[in-house]
Design an enzyme around this catalytic site. Structure first.
Site, PDB file in Angstrom:
ATOM      1  N   MET A   1      -4.834  -3.769  -3.899  1.00  0.00           N
ATOM      2  CA  MET A   1      -6.087  -3.634  -4.646  1.00  0.00           C
ATOM      3  C   MET A   1      -6.355  -2.215  -5.125  1.00  0.00           C
ATOM      4  SD  MET A   1      -7.005  -6.578  -5.220  1.00  0.00           S
ATOM      5  CE  MET A   1      -8.510  -6.211  -6.077  1.00  0.00           C
ATOM      6  N   SER A   2      -5.530  -1.265  -4.732  1.00  0.00           N
ATOM      7  CA  SER A   2      -5.644   0.085  -5.284  1.00  0.00           C
ATOM      8  C   SER A   2      -4.463   0.387  -6.197  1.00  0.00           C
ATOM      9  CB  SER A   2      -5.725   1.121  -4.154  1.00  0.00           C
ATOM     10  OG  SER A   2      -6.082   2.377  -4.682  1.00  0.00           O
TER      11      SER A   2
ATOM     12  N   ARG B   1      -8.563   9.392 -10.469  1.00  0.00           N
ATOM     13  CA  ARG B   1      -7.906   8.613  -9.425  1.00  0.00           C
ATOM     14  C   ARG B   1      -6.415   8.525  -9.660  1.00  0.00           C
ATOM     15  NH1 ARG B   1     -10.143   3.365  -6.990  1.00  0.00           N
ATOM     16  NH2 ARG B   1      -8.526   4.083  -5.619  1.00  0.00           N
TER      17      ARG B   1
ATOM     18  N   THR C   1      -0.805   4.358   0.087  1.00  0.00           N
ATOM     19  CA  THR C   1      -1.786   5.396   0.420  1.00  0.00           C
ATOM     20  C   THR C   1      -1.183   6.486   1.298  1.00  0.00           C
ATOM     21  OG1 THR C   1      -3.644   3.872   0.212  1.00  0.00           O
ATOM     22  CG2 THR C   1      -4.012   5.843   1.534  1.00  0.00           C
TER      23      THR C   1
ATOM     24  N   CYS D   1       0.844  -1.197   0.000  1.00  0.00           N
ATOM     25  CA  CYS D   1       0.000   0.000   0.000  1.00  0.00           C
ATOM     26  C   CYS D   1       0.878   1.246   0.000  1.00  0.00           C
ATOM     27  CB  CYS D   1      -0.890  -0.004   1.237  1.00  0.00           C
ATOM     28  SG  CYS D   1      -2.023   1.372   1.316  1.00  0.00           S
TER      29      CYS D   1
END
Length: 144
Positions: free
Chosen positions: A117-118, A134, A35, A33
């Site tokens: 998943m992102s 995005r 993020t 990740c």
């Protein structure tokens, strides 16, 4: 019904009161990740699990700690902080039994592809690509 991801007791309560049986806890701690780096959003996983478990259990709900496991002791910390379940995709991603594409390099070394998943890879596979509004918030790695 499982819903999430959240990192506060207030959102945990809201999801349970809205019908969720299990709440996924964690924003930003996953091994693939990005993020926190890209958006500045996230919360330390142990703190999130402590807060969300207290809120969920007070309403008869359950939580699953999602992300942040890099060694076996992390399972114990999550359960000790109140998690009812623990997700640990990165720790198991290189095993034969795990999903993902098997990649064999020219030198004979074998790897499994593992991605968030992102990530751009996931969005391409499951949503037709990264939408204009995005940004990818995950990476793709090769795990031995």
């Amino acid at each position: 019904i499982m819903a999430g991801n959240v990192v506060t007791g207030e959102m945990t309560e809201q999801l349970i009161l809205s019908g969720a049986d299990i709440v996924k806890v964690g924003i930003g701690p996953g091994s693939v990740c990005t993020t926190r780096k890209k958006t500045g959003v996230g919360y330390p996983q142990l703190s999130a699990v402590l807060e969300c478990a207290d809120a969920a259990h007070g309403l008869g709900g359950l939580i699953i700690s999602d992300g942040g496991c890099t060694m076996p002791g992390d399972f114990a910390k999550a359960i000790g902080a109140g998690a009812d379940f623990v997700m640990a995709g990165g720790m198991f991603s290189g095993h034969d039994e795990s999903g993902g594409d098997l990649i064999e390099r020219a030198d004979g070394k074998r790897f499994k592809e593992f991605y968030g998943m992102s990530s751009a890879v996931a969005m391409q596979k499951f949503a037709g690509g990264v939408a204009e509004y995005r940004a990818s918030e995950g990476k793709c790695v090769q795990v031995p």
